[in-house]
Design an enzyme around this catalytic site. Sequence first.
Site, PDB file in Angstrom:
ATOM      1  N   LYS A   1       0.856  -1.190   0.000  1.00  0.00           N
ATOM      2  CA  LYS A   1       0.000   0.000   0.000  1.00  0.00           C
ATOM      3  C   LYS A   1       0.884   1.230   0.000  1.00  0.00           C
ATOM      4  O   LYS A   1       2.009   1.193   0.524  1.00  0.00           O
ATOM      5  CB  LYS A   1      -0.890   0.031   1.254  1.00  0.00           C
ATOM      6  CG  LYS A   1      -2.118   0.892   1.106  1.00  0.00           C
ATOM      7  CD  LYS A   1      -3.230   0.177   0.366  1.00  0.00           C
ATOM      8  CE  LYS A   1      -4.447   1.019   0.145  1.00  0.00           C
ATOM      9  NZ  LYS A   1      -5.592   0.212  -0.284  1.00  0.00           N
TER      10      LYS A   1
HETATM   11  P1  NAD Z   1     -12.805   8.480  -2.507  1.00  0.00           P
HETATM   12  O1  NAD Z   1     -11.754   9.467  -2.209  1.00  0.00           O
HETATM   13  O2  NAD Z   1     -13.295   8.301  -3.902  1.00  0.00           O
HETATM   14  O3  NAD Z   1     -14.098   8.743  -1.605  1.00  0.00           O
HETATM   15  C1  NAD Z   1     -14.078   8.929  -0.237  1.00  0.00           C
HETATM   16  C2  NAD Z   1     -15.359   9.671   0.120  1.00  0.00           C
HETATM   17  O4  NAD Z   1     -15.466   9.754   1.533  1.00  0.00           O
HETATM   18  C3  NAD Z   1     -15.382  11.099  -0.412  1.00  0.00           C
HETATM   19  O5  NAD Z   1     -16.640  11.359  -0.991  1.00  0.00           O
HETATM   20  C4  NAD Z   1     -15.131  11.945   0.820  1.00  0.00           C
HETATM   21  O6  NAD Z   1     -15.708  13.216   0.746  1.00  0.00           O
HETATM   22  C5  NAD Z   1     -15.790  11.083   1.885  1.00  0.00           C
HETATM   23  N1  NAD Z   1     -15.263  11.381   3.224  1.00  0.00           N
HETATM   24  C6  NAD Z   1     -14.022  11.714   3.588  1.00  0.00           C
HETATM   25  N2  NAD Z   1     -13.946  11.930   4.909  1.00  0.00           N
HETATM   26  C7  NAD Z   1     -15.178  11.701   5.389  1.00  0.00           C
HETATM   27  C8  NAD Z   1     -15.748  11.758   6.676  1.00  0.00           C
HETATM   28  N3  NAD Z   1     -15.022  12.087   7.730  1.00  0.00           N
HETATM   29  N4  NAD Z   1     -17.065  11.447   6.811  1.00  0.00           N
HETATM   30  C9  NAD Z   1     -17.802  11.110   5.742  1.00  0.00           C
HETATM   31  N5  NAD Z   1     -17.323  11.047   4.504  1.00  0.00           N
HETATM   32  C10 NAD Z   1     -16.025  11.338   4.322  1.00  0.00           C
HETATM   33  O7  NAD Z   1     -12.251   7.092  -1.912  1.00  0.00           O
HETATM   34  P2  NAD Z   1     -12.665   5.624  -2.310  1.00  0.00           P
HETATM   35  O8  NAD Z   1     -11.741   5.163  -3.369  1.00  0.00           O
HETATM   36  O9  NAD Z   1     -14.140   5.529  -2.505  1.00  0.00           O
HETATM   37  O10 NAD Z   1     -12.241   4.846  -0.981  1.00  0.00           O
HETATM   38  C11 NAD Z   1     -13.081   4.777   0.168  1.00  0.00           C
HETATM   39  C12 NAD Z   1     -12.654   3.589   1.019  1.00  0.00           C
HETATM   40  O11 NAD Z   1     -12.703   2.397   0.233  1.00  0.00           O
HETATM   41  C13 NAD Z   1     -11.233   3.657   1.573  1.00  0.00           C
HETATM   42  O12 NAD Z   1     -11.198   3.035   2.841  1.00  0.00           O
HETATM   43  C14 NAD Z   1     -10.441   2.817   0.597  1.00  0.00           C
HETATM   44  O13 NAD Z   1      -9.264   2.277   1.160  1.00  0.00           O
HETATM   45  C15 NAD Z   1     -11.459   1.739   0.272  1.00  0.00           C
HETATM   46  N6  NAD Z   1     -11.206   1.039  -0.989  1.00  0.00           N
HETATM   47  C16 NAD Z   1     -11.193   1.698  -2.188  1.00  0.00           C
HETATM   48  C17 NAD Z   1     -10.984   0.976  -3.360  1.00  0.00           C
HETATM   49  C18 NAD Z   1     -11.030   1.614  -4.726  1.00  0.00           C
HETATM   50  O14 NAD Z   1     -11.013   0.877  -5.706  1.00  0.00           O
HETATM   51  N7  NAD Z   1     -11.113   2.915  -4.855  1.00  0.00           N
HETATM   52  C19 NAD Z   1     -10.743  -0.401  -3.310  1.00  0.00           C
HETATM   53  C20 NAD Z   1     -10.767  -1.040  -2.071  1.00  0.00           C
HETATM   54  C21 NAD Z   1     -11.007  -0.311  -0.924  1.00  0.00           C
END
Ligand code: NAD
Length: 476
Positions: free
Chosen positions: A107
């Site tokens: 990561k």
């Molecule tokens: P992203 O940046 O696209 O979205 C995150 C969202 O959460 C944003 O809309 C942001 O405004 C919101 N946010 C941030 N802080 C917040 C808070 N305190 N309260 C409420 N909302 C809040 O990120 P993502 O890619 O969707 O990732 C989200 C989670 O999923 C992370 O834990 C990441 O590790 C996990 N994840 C993502 C992927 C991927 O393919 N993108 C894959 C596996 C896991």
Amino acid sequence: MSVKNEPSFRESVDLMFNRAVALMDLPPGLEEKIRVCNATYTVRFGVRLRGSIHTFTGYRSVHSEHMEPVKGGIRYSMGVNQDEVEALAALMTYKCALVEAPFGGSKGGLRIDPREYEEHELELITRRFAYELAKRDLIHPSQNVPAPDMGTGEREMAWIADQYSRMNTTDINAKACVTGKPLNAGGISGRVEATGRGVQYALQEFFRDKRDIDKAGMSGTLDGKRVIVQGLGNVGYHAAKFLSEEDGSQIVGIIERDGALVSEKSIDVDAVRDWIVKHGGVKGFPGATYVENGVSVLEEDCDILIPAALEGVINLSNADRIKAPLIIEAANGPVTAGADEILRDKGTVIIPDMYANAGGVTVSYFEWVKNLSHIRFGRMQRRQEEARHQLVIDELQRLDDYLGDAWSMSPNFKQKYLQGAGELELVRSGLDDTMRTAYQSMRERWHGDDKVTDLRTAAYLVSIEKVAASYRAKGL
Ligand code: NAD
């Protein structure tokens, strides 16, 4: 995000790991070898912006190299630190093993608030970070393959791929150095939506078995289930959109950075997404009631809670007030080890992160294979498949003509049956199969062994066994 007196994110992951290995009979020392993070590289680099040099801190952690390349996203957030990337790298190892993606876990993260920078500035910063990692083989098609995570997306992945190509001009497999790229830069159809789509497939599989539904004290199907989602980013948006549009679920709460939206009726997910893009938050959205204290909405009454933003949001301070009987961890580490215990005791069913959000790495795996094979999935078979289907249609048409009014093909059948599978259909099929198979391997443990009382322990058992088998096969 966790409260005082709670272990850190990495310690939380280790505690959950320890709970599972206590039920296993691993050779002495192997448990420790699997648990620890192999290496974490910290880099501080300067970029000249707005007339002065800005220094940034980034990390790339490699948890386990029992299979290579290692794989894991790159996160852009002010919360990034060594503990966090190490926890996330460990989860990647277990996740890849669970869904049989042939990678070790890694990561990366950059401590930055991407909203503070212009696009061209972000490009300079990303390229410089990629340069620092690539020159140490921490970005490499056969050694370490990043992907998007919080705060990054297709755009950043395209810059990284290009940066790597510039540094390795004769590497024919250069595109496979990173996944989550846009389609026109070597990406694959269906990657952007993959993690959210995986969450949907995971829930569909949960609702296929009455024993699982009973454990959560629920009934029925996804249709009509009231869902609260935290984080309407890549993962949360797609999960909420597919569940409401395709499975009949009702999105009754959306929690974002600046507060939350709640409604008795299902909230229009696309309209909220558009509103956030225009206004920078959910406040003022006309189709639902605004709640300033967003996190409190995690405790609202609903059937399914989907934390899809950041880690540690369900912790010792709120776990006992969480009402949802089913939580699916779309984010990594949203439930701390302490909260996990409280929820388990209450009978809450948790579909764990390492499984629930594995759709992203699964489709990343397909993208990597596509890049290495230099051909789009379905390109060779599609028309041949269509030609064979045409033979069946021709025969059915003869029957249709012969039987007259007594029988005819159903409307749309011809069109649907004739269409051969393109890349998107194949990606969805591969993702659905992966999510079902992995869930079934957890389910078998969950219902088959009295000592396994939750899906998280089941997930750890399945994945640690696979990692241990790899180490044994290597002679370690
Ligand atoms: P992203 O940046 O696209 O979205 C995150 C969202 O959460 C944003 O809309 C942001 O405004 C919101 N946010 C941030 N802080 C917040 C808070 N305190 N309260 C409420 N909302 C809040 O990120 P993502 O890619 O969707 O990732 C989200 C989670 O999923 C992370 O834990 C990441 O590790 C996990 N994840 C993502 C992927 C991927 O393919 N993108 C894959 C596996 C896991």
